[in-house]
Design a protein around this motif. Structure first.
Motif, PDB file in Angstrom:
ATOM      1  N   VAL A 125     -57.226  12.047   0.270  1.00  0.00           N
ATOM      2  CA  VAL A 125     -58.570  11.851  -0.284  1.00  0.00           C
ATOM      3  C   VAL A 125     -59.189  10.559   0.257  1.00  0.00           C
ATOM      4  O   VAL A 125     -60.335  10.560   0.713  1.00  0.00           O
ATOM      5  N   ILE A 154     -47.029   5.719 -12.785  1.00  0.00           N
ATOM      6  CA  ILE A 154     -46.345   6.828 -13.445  1.00  0.00           C
ATOM      7  C   ILE A 154     -45.146   7.240 -12.594  1.00  0.00           C
ATOM      8  O   ILE A 154     -45.207   7.231 -11.354  1.00  0.00           O
ATOM      9  N   SER A 163     -51.744  12.942  -2.198  1.00  0.00           N
ATOM     10  CA  SER A 163     -53.120  13.300  -2.546  1.00  0.00           C
ATOM     11  C   SER A 163     -54.039  12.130  -2.276  1.00  0.00           C
ATOM     12  O   SER A 163     -55.107  12.291  -1.681  1.00  0.00           O
ATOM     13  N   PHE A 164     -53.622  10.939  -2.708  1.00  0.00           N
ATOM     14  CA  PHE A 164     -54.471   9.770  -2.491  1.00  0.00           C
ATOM     15  C   PHE A 164     -54.647   9.497  -1.003  1.00  0.00           C
ATOM     16  O   PHE A 164     -55.725   9.124  -0.557  1.00  0.00           O
ATOM     17  N   ASP A 214     -43.571   9.768 -11.531  1.00  0.00           N
ATOM     18  CA  ASP A 214     -43.410  10.814 -10.519  1.00  0.00           C
ATOM     19  C   ASP A 214     -43.938  10.390  -9.142  1.00  0.00           C
ATOM     20  O   ASP A 214     -43.919  11.165  -8.207  1.00  0.00           O
ATOM     21  N   VAL A 231     -61.529  -3.125 -10.063  1.00  0.00           N
ATOM     22  CA  VAL A 231     -62.955  -2.820 -10.166  1.00  0.00           C
ATOM     23  C   VAL A 231     -63.707  -4.006 -10.761  1.00  0.00           C
ATOM     24  O   VAL A 231     -64.777  -4.390 -10.275  1.00  0.00           O
ATOM     25  N   LEU A 232     -63.105  -4.592 -11.785  1.00  0.00           N
ATOM     26  CA  LEU A 232     -63.792  -5.713 -12.427  1.00  0.00           C
ATOM     27  C   LEU A 232     -63.925  -6.890 -11.478  1.00  0.00           C
ATOM     28  O   LEU A 232     -64.947  -7.580 -11.476  1.00  0.00           O
ATOM     29  N   LEU A 247     -50.861  17.983   0.557  1.00  0.00           N
ATOM     30  CA  LEU A 247     -51.825  17.398  -0.376  1.00  0.00           C
ATOM     31  C   LEU A 247     -51.335  17.403  -1.814  1.00  0.00           C
ATOM     32  O   LEU A 247     -51.372  16.389  -2.504  1.00  0.00           O
ATOM     33  N   SER A 248     -50.852  18.567  -2.280  1.00  0.00           N
ATOM     34  CA  SER A 248     -50.519  18.663  -3.702  1.00  0.00           C
ATOM     35  C   SER A 248     -49.067  18.309  -3.965  1.00  0.00           C
ATOM     36  O   SER A 248     -48.594  18.446  -5.082  1.00  0.00           O
ATOM     37  N   MET A 286     -58.034  -0.940 -13.869  1.00  0.00           N
ATOM     38  CA  MET A 286     -59.454  -1.196 -13.655  1.00  0.00           C
ATOM     39  C   MET A 286     -59.712  -2.660 -13.307  1.00  0.00           C
ATOM     40  O   MET A 286     -60.858  -3.047 -13.116  1.00  0.00           O
ATOM     41  N   LEU A 292     -63.058   1.877  -6.846  1.00  0.00           N
ATOM     42  CA  LEU A 292     -62.668   2.741  -7.958  1.00  0.00           C
ATOM     43  C   LEU A 292     -61.494   3.629  -7.569  1.00  0.00           C
ATOM     44  O   LEU A 292     -60.578   3.845  -8.367  1.00  0.00           O
ATOM     45  N   PHE A 293     -61.513   4.114  -6.329  1.00  0.00           N
ATOM     46  CA  PHE A 293     -60.371   4.911  -5.876  1.00  0.00           C
ATOM     47  C   PHE A 293     -59.105   4.064  -5.827  1.00  0.00           C
ATOM     48  O   PHE A 293     -58.033   4.516  -6.222  1.00  0.00           O
ATOM     49  N   MET A 326     -53.435   2.702 -10.897  1.00  0.00           N
ATOM     50  CA  MET A 326     -53.070   3.198 -12.223  1.00  0.00           C
ATOM     51  C   MET A 326     -52.144   4.405 -12.120  1.00  0.00           C
ATOM     52  O   MET A 326     -51.227   4.574 -12.896  1.00  0.00           O
ATOM     53  N   ARG A 327     -52.427   5.238 -11.123  1.00  0.00           N
ATOM     54  CA  ARG A 327     -51.626   6.463 -11.002  1.00  0.00           C
ATOM     55  C   ARG A 327     -50.220   6.146 -10.502  1.00  0.00           C
ATOM     56  O   ARG A 327     -49.254   6.810 -10.884  1.00  0.00           O
ATOM     57  N   GLY A 341     -57.848   3.701  -9.243  1.00  0.00           N
ATOM     58  CA  GLY A 341     -57.163   4.926  -9.641  1.00  0.00           C
ATOM     59  C   GLY A 341     -55.776   5.003  -9.024  1.00  0.00           C
ATOM     60  O   GLY A 341     -54.802   5.376  -9.684  1.00  0.00           O
TER      61      GLY A 341
END
Lengths: 257, 586
Positions: A183, A77, A179-180, A79, A4-5, A172-173, A1, A66-67, A73-74, A70
């Protein structure tokens, strides 16, 4: 985040800077009458619609930030598998940049009434492949038309990009990186599409009613919108390339180690 | 108090805001249905918001039926209970409070109070309402789809929100919920742009920012917060819709459900929590700031005294707004975050108490030695003050990590947020309706009924939520449809729960009186005249009551701030904002 800040700090900073000029330290209970209002009442020297667009762009900026947040942050991980961007996105980028430049040219001419293309600097004229022999109205409507064509080409190009990556197996999946990609580019394309509909109207006005008073303001708003979306597009590509990732971070880590 | 100064050479500055060309409706449809007049849109927003709010009120009664008298009603199962809780929460927070404060009061009051003829983009304003209406329709539709509405809790946390164990999780319920939220945000953004730009660019001559009534400051700042915070919810809904419909794994970790490995993998539920609360905490202030603003004006008007510390109040509103963006993770203390983060967010949370307390002191000091008229709006304002203070104090408990962790997910939290963002803003809404109804309809609401309504609601709310703190402190968890035979829960809890439920039914029923008052006063209410409360702000100075299309004959000139009450030497005891003030008084 964090991203965003940082964005939010920009927005809040601008708001506070503006508030600072609103005589926030005045003592309204002591000050009556009209003549001690120094800077007048309307506080921003911009038209309502331009101000509206700027606030709207702040909201759009927030949405994309915000995207991006995300995304960052994603991708931490395990994977996450970064996806190679299809080469066509670079062409698309140039198309969108060109659209932006043509729209800016239209704006420059529209601002100076009774001027034609010769008003543009020679470098600019060479950039948009036009000579200075058209009258002002004619050049505005043509420049707008070129912008529409280039932007439509951009959208088609984006569609090609989706097709390409999907054919390469990046569905997509399949992975959050994919996915990002879908989107983010999809959301960006939607915003472009919305702007394009408005620009079609503007272009129609420039062909049918070249003397319309609304034309300048509409071109002005469109140009701002296009520049902003091109800016967002650039950041988006940087984010999706994973620029926070390998080389830069590794270098930093090595320096620290 | 200010002595009136005469300005013989007063010059009228040229108009900075162009006369707007208003859209003049001719047919019934364009006048009252697809209206572009902010006042009609405000009434449309308010009616829809109150209507859907009544649905949520009925849902809360059903919740209390189950909690007070478990096992007595066959039609309430665990699944339906979760659906009631979810829909009650979501409707109250988003579709009632946000829509009513910003869409309702914002639309009605902003153009009138800043001295504009209408919102700056009336057409977009109309779209805003109709998209909101569509969002409500989609929301209501989810009650009637197979499987019913979502029962994921109002926070809609994944992964459970879209799994088969949750009501509506694999059906249409959650999809409609997310779609409805997305629509709401799109609609709100359209309205929000209007509110912000009207305050920035639509003010009449003389109306500087520092002469705005605090109501407008509250609504303005709340709208800015909402414009920046709702995108976070939009991002979350889009990603969750993708997870649910297209099999992506933004939020969904790898899962085994009923012995079956799902295709999801690697997603981060914590990411959703961050996005949700990045919206969710500013949302508290989106609801609270308009309430702060409105209550300041109500207190000042009905105590016939200028607001104490106007500048401070403005700074506090702006400060609270800015701070509200850096406290969101105090909703996530139990998510396993780094202790230093917890420390940071606890600190920022407690810092918010400073400007908030400042506002409370200023309200109290405004009342101090004021000429307090105990009208219904004033009673509700006082009710707000006490309730907000109480709710705020338990907020200090919950803001501390070490106190929050044992209290997390107990009824204590439920009691806290109902006090601070349920009862308190509703008190202001009620007070504001009693205050502005005469301007909106030309008739007064019945004061007698209003006072009964206030006392039942106020005392009743305390009977509901005070015992609930205790229930939470002994450890009763929230979101449990029944407690069963838990060793640690004393029997008194069951008794208290029945008591709370009975109190809740009485309070719920008292709102029928309010609705009756609203409807019957339309015809039978005492005629109000143009300024029944002898208030200073511009909406009371319109030539017609209710204000006609275009609000003013000639746009007013603003000579003073909005709080010149009990002015010595003034012909009445107040000076309206557009009153130039005749003659020197010493």
């Amino acid at each position: 985040m964090t991203v965003v800040l940082i964005f939010l700090m920009g927005v809040l900073g601008t708001s506070l800077w503006w508030l600072k000029h609103q005589s926030l330290t005045s003592k309204p209970w002591l000050e009556t009458g009209l003549d001690n209002i120094e800077n007048g009442t309307a506080s921003v020297g911009l038209s309502k619609s331009k101000m509206g667009l700027i606030v709207f762009l702040a909201v759009v900026g927030m949405l994309f930030t915000l995207f991006f947040s995300g995304h960052f942050m994603r991708q931490e991980i395990e994977d996450w598998r970064s996806m190679p961007l299809p080469p066509v996105v670079w062409i698309n980028g140039i198309l969108l940049l060109a659209a932006s430049i043509y729209l800016q040219a239209a704006l420059i001419i529209a601002r100076k009434q009774n001027r034609d293309l010769s008003y543009l600097s020679p470098i600019y004229r060479r950039l948009i492949f036009l000579r200075g022999d058209e009258s002002s109205d004619a050049s505005i409507k043509h420049l707008l038309l070129y912008t529409c064509v280039l932007t439509t080409a951009f959208l088609i190009g984006q569609f090609v990009a989706w097709k390409t990556v999907a054919n390469d197996g990046f569905v997509l999946s399949g992975n959050p990186a994919n996915s990002f990609f879908y989107v983010l580019t999809g959301l960006h394309a939607l915003h472009i599409l919305g702007g394009l509909i408005a620009l079609f109207q503007t272009t129609a006005i420039s062909w049918n009613y070249p003397e319309s008073e609304k034309l300048l303001s509409r071109i002005d708003l469109s140009a701002l919108y296009w520049h902003f979306l091109f800016f967002i597009w650039c950041i988006m590509i940087f984010v999706m390339l994973g620029w926070t990732y390998d080389p830069l971070i590794e270098l930093c880590q090595r320096v620290i180690a | 108090m200010v002595d009136i100064e005469s300005k013989a050479h007063q010059t009228v500055p040229p108009a900075e805001v162009d006369e707007v060309e208003l859209y003049h409706a001719t047919s019934f449809w364009t006048k009252y249905v697809f209206s572009q007049d902010a006042k009609i849109i405000a009434i449309q927003y308010s009616c829809v918001a109150i209507g859907i709010g009544l649905v949520a009120l009925v849902l809360s009664s059903l919740i209390r039926l189950q909690l007070g008298f478990p096992d007595m009603f066959d039609f309430i199962t665990a699944e339906t209970y979760y659906q009631f809780v979810t829909m009650h929460g979501m409707i109250m927070v988003v579709y009632l409070l946000t829509a009513l404060f910003l869409g309702g009061f914002g639309n009605y009051l902003i153009p009138l109070m800043v001295g504009a003829r209408d919102m700056v983009f009336p057409y977009v304003n109309m779209l805003s309402f109709w998209i909101y209406f569509l969002a409500v329709i989609v929301l209501v539709a989810s009650f009637f789809v197979p499987g019913g509405p979502t029962g994921a809790g109002w926070t809609l946390y994944p992964p459970q929100a879209i799994l088969s164990g949750t009501p509506g999780g694999t059906g249409l319920g959650i999809i409609l919920m997310l779609l409805s939220l997305a629509l709401f945000i799109v609609g709100f953004t359209m309205g929000g742009l209007n509110y912000v730009i009207t305050v920035l660019q639509g003010r009449t001559r003389g109306m500087t920012m520092m002469r705005l009534p605090l109501t407008i400051w509250g609504i303005f700042t709340a709208t800015v917060l909402a414009l920046l915070a709702f995108p976070a919810l939009l991002v979350a809904t889009i990603m969750m819709l993708f997870d649910r419909l297209l099999g992506t794994s933004f939020f969904m970790p790898s899962l085994v459900e009923f012995g079956e490995q799902l295709s999801y993998g690697g997603g981060s539920p914590i990411l959703f929590q961050h996005l949700f609360w990045f919206f969710g905490h500013p949302e508290v202030y989106i609801v609270a700031l308009p309430a702060f603003g409105i209550v300041s004006d109500l207190i000042s008007t009905h105590a016939r005294k200028n607001i104490f510390g106007y500048r401070m109040m403005v700074w506090a509103i702006v400060g609270i707004g800015a701070l509200s963006f850096i406290v969101w993770a105090h909703h996530m203390y139990v998510s396993g975050m780094h202790p230093y983060f917890g420390f940071f967010f606890a600190t920022t949370t407690l810092i918010i108490a400073v400007p908030t307390a400042l506002k409370v002191y200023n309200w109290v000091l405004t009342l101090w030695n004021g000429n307090i008229h105990l009208t219904t709006p004033m009673l509700f304002s006082l009710g707000f003050l006490v309730t907000f203070l109480n709710g705020g104090l338990t907020g200090l408990f919950l803001g501390n990590v070490i106190v929050d962790i044992p209290l997390s997910d107990t009824m204590f939290v439920v009691a806290h947020f109902h006090m601070v963002m349920g009862v308190a803003p509703i008190m202001v809404i009620m007070g504001a309706i009693y205050h502005w109804y005469p301007k909106m309809t030309g008739r007064m609401l019945d004061e007698q009924m209003g006072k009964i309504h206030f006392w039942v609601t106020f005392v009743g709310s305390y009977l509901i939520f005070f015992p609930m703190h205790y229930v939470g402190l002994v450890g009763v968890p929230r979101r449990y449809p029944e407690l069963g035979d838990s060793a640690f829960i004393p029997e008194s809890v069951a008794t208290l729960n029945s008591f709370i439920s009975v109190a809740a039914f009485v309070v719920g029923f008292a709102q029928v009186l309010f609705i009756y008052n609203l409807i019957s006063s339309l015809r039978n209410g005492q005629l109000a005249g143009h300024n029944p409360w002898r208030a200073t702000t511009l909406e009371w100075q319109t030539p017609q009551t209710p204000p006609g299309h275009g609000n003013f004959d000639e746009l007013p000139l603003v000579y003073r701030w909005p709080y010149d009450y009990s002015v010595p030497g003034a012909p009445e005891d107040f000076l309206a904002q557009n009153d130039p003030g005749q003659g020197p008084v010493k």
